[in-house]
Design an enzyme around this catalytic site. Structure first.
Site, mmCIF file in Angstrom:
data_model
loop_
_atom_site.group_PDB
_atom_site.id
_atom_site.type_symbol
_atom_site.label_atom_id
_atom_site.label_comp_id
_atom_site.label_asym_id
_atom_site.label_seq_id
_atom_site.Cartn_x
_atom_site.Cartn_y
_atom_site.Cartn_z
ATOM 1 N N ASP A 9 -10.061 1.908 -8.196
ATOM 2 C CA ASP A 9 -9.722 2.817 -6.888
ATOM 3 C C ASP A 9 -9.010 4.041 -7.660
ATOM 4 O O ASP A 9 -8.360 3.719 -8.740
ATOM 5 C CB ASP A 9 -8.779 2.109 -6.002
ATOM 6 C CG ASP A 9 -7.935 3.050 -4.987
ATOM 7 O OD1 ASP A 9 -8.738 3.824 -4.304
ATOM 8 O OD2 ASP A 9 -6.771 2.730 -4.695
ATOM 9 N N MET A 10 -8.772 5.196 -7.172
ATOM 10 C CA MET A 10 -8.186 6.114 -7.662
ATOM 11 C C MET A 10 -6.551 6.266 -7.335
ATOM 12 O O MET A 10 -5.758 6.260 -8.024
ATOM 13 C CB MET A 10 -9.052 7.593 -7.150
ATOM 14 C CG MET A 10 -8.243 8.625 -7.666
ATOM 15 S SD MET A 10 -8.382 9.229 -9.462
ATOM 16 C CE MET A 10 -9.766 9.830 -9.438
ATOM 17 N N ASP A 11 -6.470 6.493 -6.069
ATOM 18 C CA ASP A 11 -4.934 6.356 -5.498
ATOM 19 C C ASP A 11 -4.059 5.506 -5.739
ATOM 20 O O ASP A 11 -4.535 4.414 -5.101
ATOM 21 C CB ASP A 11 -5.122 7.068 -3.957
ATOM 22 C CG ASP A 11 -5.657 8.400 -3.877
ATOM 23 O OD1 ASP A 11 -5.247 9.501 -4.542
ATOM 24 O OD2 ASP A 11 -6.609 8.484 -3.071
ATOM 25 N N SER A 110 -13.446 5.371 -4.343
ATOM 26 C CA SER A 110 -12.534 5.988 -3.715
ATOM 27 C C SER A 110 -12.699 6.629 -2.221
ATOM 28 O O SER A 110 -13.976 6.992 -2.018
ATOM 29 C CB SER A 110 -11.812 7.026 -4.483
ATOM 30 O OG SER A 110 -10.824 7.803 -3.808
ATOM 31 N N ALA A 111 -11.554 6.432 -1.444
ATOM 32 C CA ALA A 111 -11.719 6.944 -0.131
ATOM 33 C C ALA A 111 -11.619 8.391 -0.289
ATOM 34 O O ALA A 111 -11.892 9.248 0.961
ATOM 35 C CB ALA A 111 -10.927 6.548 0.929
ATOM 36 N N LYS A 143 -13.480 2.088 3.300
ATOM 37 C CA LYS A 143 -12.878 0.812 3.033
ATOM 38 C C LYS A 143 -12.129 0.595 4.494
ATOM 39 O O LYS A 143 -11.753 1.590 5.094
ATOM 40 C CB LYS A 143 -11.846 1.091 2.066
ATOM 41 C CG LYS A 143 -12.189 1.368 0.550
ATOM 42 C CD LYS A 143 -11.238 1.677 -0.447
ATOM 43 C CE LYS A 143 -11.721 2.099 -1.836
ATOM 44 N NZ LYS A 143 -10.647 2.362 -2.734
ATOM 45 N N ASP A 168 -4.864 -1.095 -5.169
ATOM 46 C CA ASP A 168 -3.445 -1.083 -5.069
ATOM 47 C C ASP A 168 -3.032 -1.353 -3.345
ATOM 48 O O ASP A 168 -1.897 -1.494 -3.136
ATOM 49 C CB ASP A 168 -2.784 -0.128 -5.506
ATOM 50 C CG ASP A 168 -2.960 1.216 -4.651
ATOM 51 O OD1 ASP A 168 -1.968 1.827 -4.162
ATOM 52 O OD2 ASP A 168 -4.042 1.587 -4.365
#
Length: 214
Positions: A9-11, A110-111, A143, A168
């Site tokens: 995931d990115m964020d 990622s979203a 997601k 996360d």
């Protein structure tokens, strides 16, 4: 090797961008007269901008600006702050370097919109480590649906069962598990005692601890 691919995931995992998304939400809603607090934005962590806008409009029973326009404003506000600050999490480049040296394929799921994923990875000098950037904004589902993770695995040419997904948020963890992947979560310190993390296969304190799973 235990895993053939690691999908991040990115964020909140690669970049410490969550504070900027929350701040962006507070700012863009206050501009149209909706007094959303940082605490309310905190409760929506892991939700894409579209979900946040719909939830806030429903909660306050008003829609002064069309949903799509608000999503655009929130994305633009957050993205400009993130690109300006380049908030890379500690130990990320070294960890990506070591995973690559192990022969592991790497991707992002990622979203966030693709242009943000591309610009962030370039600005933070980590783009060379990723074989693919999977953005849920280009797919049918976001997601907690597993599509963004399954799409990334397909692009890497790796079976989902041979992938490790790093998240996360509970929403993201749900997506990884629904994709039949192994899941490692790196919760924010204040959320480490949340019983819902027991769904994950591993709970870590930082990105560099991923290496201990190999």
């Amino acid at each position: 090797m235990k895993f053939q691919a690691v999908i991040f995931d990115m964020d909140g995992v690669l970049i410490d961008s969550e504070p900027f998304w929350k701040q962006a939400g507070v700012e863009v809603f206050s501009q149209i007269g909706i007094p959303v607090s940082l605490q309310e934005m905190q409760e929506l962590t892991g939700m894409p901008a579209l979900g946040i806008v719909k939830t806030v409009y429903q909660r306050y029973q008003q829609m002064p600006v069309p949903i799509e326009e608000m999503v655009k404003r929130m994305n633009n506000c957050a993205i400009s702050m993130i690109l300006e600050n380049k908030p890379l999490m500690s130990n990320v480049p070294e960890t990506l370097e070591k995973l690559t040296a192990l022969g592991c394929k790497l991707a992002v799921a990622s979203a966030s919109p693709r242009y943000l994923l591309e610009q962030i990875t370039k600005r933070c000098n980590i783009s060379q480590y990723f074989q693919y950037l999977s953005s849920a904004t280009e797919l049918d589902y976001n997601k907690p649906h597993p599509q963004v993770y399954l799409h990334a695995a397909h692009q890497l040419g790796v079976e989902p069962q041979a992938c490790l997904g790093i998240e996360d948020s509970v929403v993201g963890m749900t997506a990884v598990k629904a994709a039949s992947m192994h899941c490692a979560v790196i919760p924010a310190p204040v959320e480490r005692n949340n019983p819902r993390w027991t769904l994950a296969d591993h709970q870590l304190k930082s990105v560099k601890e991923i290496l201990s799973l190999f």
